[in-house]
Design a protein around this motif. Structure first.
Motif, PDB file in Angstrom:
ATOM      1  N   ALA A 138     -34.556  50.576  48.474  1.00 46.53           N
ATOM      2  CA  ALA A 138     -35.352  49.723  49.325  1.00 46.53           C
ATOM      3  C   ALA A 138     -36.641  49.202  48.770  1.00 46.53           C
ATOM      4  N   VAL A 139     -37.061  48.205  49.468  1.00 47.10           N
ATOM      5  CA  VAL A 139     -38.434  47.747  49.337  1.00 47.10           C
ATOM      6  C   VAL A 139     -39.101  48.027  50.672  1.00 47.10           C
ATOM      7  N   LEU A 140     -40.386  47.808  50.742  1.00 48.85           N
ATOM      8  CA  LEU A 140     -41.087  48.082  51.998  1.00 48.85           C
ATOM      9  C   LEU A 140     -40.686  47.108  53.069  1.00 48.85           C
ATOM     10  N   LEU A 141     -40.464  47.624  54.249  1.00 44.27           N
ATOM     11  CA  LEU A 141     -40.203  46.723  55.368  1.00 44.27           C
ATOM     12  C   LEU A 141     -41.525  46.307  55.995  1.00 44.27           C
ATOM     13  N   LEU A 142     -42.391  47.242  56.147  1.00 47.16           N
ATOM     14  CA  LEU A 142     -43.684  46.942  56.743  1.00 47.16           C
ATOM     15  C   LEU A 142     -44.769  47.386  55.762  1.00 47.16           C
ATOM     16  N   ALA A 143     -45.977  47.062  56.125  1.00 47.76           N
ATOM     17  CA  ALA A 143     -47.086  47.399  55.238  1.00 47.76           C
ATOM     18  C   ALA A 143     -47.157  48.897  54.995  1.00 47.76           C
ATOM     19  N   SER A 144     -47.497  49.261  53.810  1.00 44.54           N
ATOM     20  CA  SER A 144     -47.640  50.686  53.553  1.00 44.54           C
ATOM     21  C   SER A 144     -48.962  51.175  54.131  1.00 44.54           C
ATOM     22  N   ILE A 162     -33.074  55.859  50.247  1.00 42.86           N
ATOM     23  CA  ILE A 162     -33.597  54.554  50.626  1.00 42.86           C
ATOM     24  C   ILE A 162     -33.456  53.673  49.405  1.00 42.86           C
ATOM     25  N   TRP A 171     -31.443  49.464  53.160  1.00 44.85           N
ATOM     26  CA  TRP A 171     -32.348  48.653  52.348  1.00 44.85           C
ATOM     27  C   TRP A 171     -32.885  47.524  53.210  1.00 44.85           C
ATOM     28  N   ALA A 172     -33.979  46.959  52.722  1.00 45.02           N
ATOM     29  CA  ALA A 172     -34.597  45.853  53.447  1.00 45.02           C
ATOM     30  C   ALA A 172     -34.319  44.573  52.680  1.00 45.02           C
TER      31      ALA A 172
END
Lengths: 262, 531
Positions: free
Chosen positions: A11-17, A9, A149-150
């Motif tokens: 990535a950064v967060l797509l949705l809240a952790s 990944i 990735w987001a």
């Protein structure tokens, strides 16, 4: 399948952790169909880019590649790289020496060459100056990584990372002291590279690639050249191309067409 | 509907010379002229005057109907409804009885009213007279009446009306769907009565009807496009059929096929949350606890924030209980207590308080609630659940059209100071008050339903809690450690079907594209043999 399980990944967060701690008594897995499967796909690419890193020469290469992906990990590639119009060398000035910068895509010597060319100790040998004109070869490609990735938490991107290695034949030449292009022979050329295939659609991807083409150049300077000694110089030449390509993917597994909402 | 209006226009044109000869001074001639020249406001005013003053009964009857029709053509549906209704309740003796019935059904469609007008038509339904009606219009009437009777749980009568809908009617697919739903409801009833044979038979009939609706698509893209043009809301029905096929197979105890159909519900679609929750139950019944927890994991993700889903937490607790993960089960029960049970006192106060029905209407008729409004206290998840009911949009549409109609009446120059304007304003105001009461009643009923749902699961939660206590006591007695970590190994991760699938481990991040693909592996914490 087994060889290709490395998933990343980028990535950064797509949705809240999740706020709550995960229990030590469970593991959660996501097993999803690849959005961009390349298995059994035929990939047609056009690419172009400059060579980088060589002290004395620089070229611009462009080309075509056809890849057949046996599975998600392995592909066989047939490629053609051109830095000069094929089958035509320009107007011949003297035997084996040609004029015609217009049919060579940006092939030139660097400032460093101009600075040291008159220095007997530092000046490059002719073999140092040999440049690829046209290359045709075959590569094996291995894609161990598939990532996503987001983008600003608004959309997802998918890419695979690959390594490629292979060989082929290439014509070469160099520009002698009379500024005429001189054929330096045809060589077996090995190459090795790394790249990203960024999927924009199931049928379209952008490829960013770094590939080194290596060959053992052996150059005898033409006797007519000013100051020619007729000496033979040899050198393992590495030309590192950084290319950007557009890929069109055909065949393979088609996604299920949903023509109604169920 | 356009065809009906055109047909009426033509017939009225043909009538005009005769009318003129018979009653020269009557306003009806002028009304007809205005109507034919599409000066509808003036026509309505003159028809109204004819209706009120003409001494010839035939003229009055005609004027009454065309007054309604002029208003309908002006888009003043509530006003048209009042006059269509007056003609309709006069019965078959009125020369425009059937046309008024058609007018009513057109108004019902325009106002998205599937309650009041169908109820009125049902009250004065005359099968002999209706037999002469255009089959398409009659089909629509039969559908609406069938729908009304279905809501009143008069399933037998409802089936009779629904079965009479013409196969070429745009509401044919809807009528099949309603029949199928009635069969599933009957299946549930027989199941409760433990009549296995009838349960199976009802579900089989429902499945056949759902399949019949999907077959209207021809199962090819080209034919589906034709079906979309021919039948009302059929795309939505196809998805609902898929969901209800899953439910029917679940009802039959065929959980494998239920899973198959639930999985066909498109991710992120309207029915996806329902499908995730119900597939959780189907997996649970198949003892595929990891998949059941996976489905619930998606349902409990931030994507479904504020979704009213109390039962999903009870199911979660039950699954953990089944796999002897008692701490996890208790955590799910605590979540239920903290997020649902706590709302019970407030809900009780609202539904058992002295608020009139109208006071509840603001919850669905207003986009923004005043903080002082009692409806502002309703928890977000419950409010959202009420607002997602498809009938809410109908209420809102009805209210918007009433407000627009009130403005249109007040701004019509032709009617300034005329009695017609006063009468129509009165009609709209009465209807608006009635709508507020009905909408309020709807909200109140839904709040009561939410209360009962939460309250009902409180006892389930207590039962699970009690069972956990018992099991933990037995574990201690048998000498097993109370901590699940010490009782067994984690199951291996699930297999990836083939290389065209990706495996991602969930590490406390919800990725939108992974929703719906989760699967749990849990520790095998149940003691194999008693010590």
């Amino acid at each position: 399948m087994k060889t290709k399980a490395l998933s990343v990944i980028v990535a950064v967060l797509l949705l809240a952790s999740v706020a709550s701690a995960q229990s030590p008594n469970e593991r959660i897995h996501a097993i999803q169909k690849r959005d961009y499967s390349i298995k059994n796909k035929l990939e047609l690419s056009i690419f172009a880019g400059p060579s980088v890193g060589d002290v004395f020469t620089q070229q611009i290469g462009a080309g075509l590649a056809v890849d057949y992906h046996f599975d998600e990990a392995f592909a066989l590639e047939l490629s053609w790289l051109t830095c000069k119009a094929p089958f035509y060398n320009g107007s011949e000035q003297t035997t084996g020496q040609f004029e015609g910068d217009g049919i060579r895509w940006g092939a030139m010597y660097t400032d460093a060459y101009d600075e040291v060319k008159n220095d007997a100790q530092l000046s490059p040998s002719n073999a140092d100056l040999a440049m690829i004109t046209n290359y045709v070869g075959m590569n094996v490609q291995f894609s161990p990584l598939y990532g996503k990735w987001a983008l600003f938490n608004s959309s997802l991107g998918h890419a695979d990372f690959y390594v490629t290695a292979g060989g082929g034949v290439a014509g070469t030449e160099f520009r002698n002291s009379r500024k005429l292009w001189q054929d330096t022979g045809t060589y077996f050329v090995g190459n090795f590279g790394l790249g990203f295939r960024i999927f924009m659609a199931r049928w379209f991807a952008v490829r960013l690639e770094v590939r080194d083409y290596a060959f053992a150049a052996k150059v005898e300077e033409a006797a007519e050249a000013a100051g020619s000694t007729g000496a033979v110089s040899t050198k393992i030449r590495n030309t590192l191309f950084v290319t950007l390509g557009l890929s069109f993917l055909f065949l393979g597994e088609e996604p299920v067409q949903i023509w109604s909402p169920y | 509907m356009r065809a009906v209006i055109i047909a009426l226009s033509i017939s009225l044109t043909a009538l005009a010379p005769n009318l003129a000869k018979a009653q020269a001074p009557s306003p009806i001639n002028e009304a007809v002229e205005a109507y034919n020249s599409n000066d509808l406001a003036r026509a309505a005013k003159l028809f109204y005057e004819t209706k009120m003053t003409d001494t010839v009964a035939a003229n009055r009857a005609k004027a009454e109907y065309y007054l309604a029709h002029s208003l309908y053509k002006m888009g003043l549906y509530q006003s048209a409804l009042a006059y269509y209704n007056a003609v309709f309740v006069a019965g078959p003796a009125h020369p425009y009885y059937l046309k008024a019935a058609e007018g009513l059904i057109n108004v019902a469609a325009a106002l998205k009213d599937d309650t009041l007008i169908p109820s009125q038509i049902n009250k004065f339904y005359n099968s002999q007279a209706f037999a002469r009606m255009d089959p398409m219009a009659l089909s629509r009437i039969n559908f609406y009446v069938g729908l009304l009777l279905y809501r009143q749980e008069k399933f037998g009568e409802s089936m009779a009306f629904l079965g009479a809908v013409d196969a070429k009617s745009p509401v044919f697919a809807k009528s099949l769907f309603l029949q199928a739903i009635i069969h599933t409801k009957m299946g549930v009833r027989y199941n409760l009565a433990r009549d296995e044979a009838r349960t199976q038979a009802e579900y089989d009939k429902a499945i056949a009807l759902f399949e019949q609706i999907i077959d209207l698509s021809g199962r090819t893209e080209e034919k589906a496009k034709i079906a979309i043009e021919n039948y009302d809301d059929i795309q939505r029905l196809w998805q609902l059929c898929t969901l209800n096929l899953a439910r029917s197979f679940y009802g039959k105890g065929d959980y494998s096929r239920a899973v198959q159909y639930y999985s066909r519900i498109p991710r992120f679609s309207k029915d996806w949350a329902d499908a995730l929750f119900e597939i959780g139950w189907a997996y649970y019944m198949r003892q595929e606890y990891g998949k059941a927890l996976g489905a619930l994991h998606a349902l409990h993700s931030p994507f479904f924030k504020d979704l009213f889903q109390p039962e999903s937490w009870i199911l979660t607790a039950t699954i953990y209980f089944q796999v002897c993960l008692y701490d996890e089960s208790k955590a799910a029960l605590n979540y239920y207590t903290d997020h649902y049970e706590k709302h019970l006192p407030l809900l009780k106060k609202l539904i058992e308080g002295s608020l009139p029905n109208e006071a509840f209407a603001s919850l669905l008729l207003k986009d923004k609630l005043d903080p002082k409004d009692p409806m502002a206290q309703v928890p977000v998840s419950i409010r959202k659940a009420i607002l997602e009911n498809p009938r809410v949009e109908n209420f809102r549409h009805f209210l918007r059209s009433l407000e627009a109609e009130a403005i249109a009446i007040s701004q019509e120059d032709e009617w300034k100071g005329h009695r017609l304007a006063q009468e129509l304003t009165g009609v709209v105001n009465v209807q608006r008050t009635l709508l507020q009461k009905t909408a309020g009643g709807f909200v109140k009923a839904n709040l009561r339903q939410a209360y009962q749902t939460i309250y009902g699961f409180v006892s389930h939660a207590k039962m699970v809690q009690l069972e956990i206590t018992t099991k933990e006591r037995l574990l201690v007695k048998a000498g097993y450690p109370i901590k699940a970590e010490l009782r067994g190994k984690l199951a291996p991760r699930p297999k990836v079907p083939d290389e065209t699938y990706n495996y991602w481990r969930f590490v406390k991040e919800y990725w939108e594209d992974e929703l719906g693909y989760y699967e749990y592996t849990v520790r095998r914490a149940c003691p194999k043999t008693p010590k």
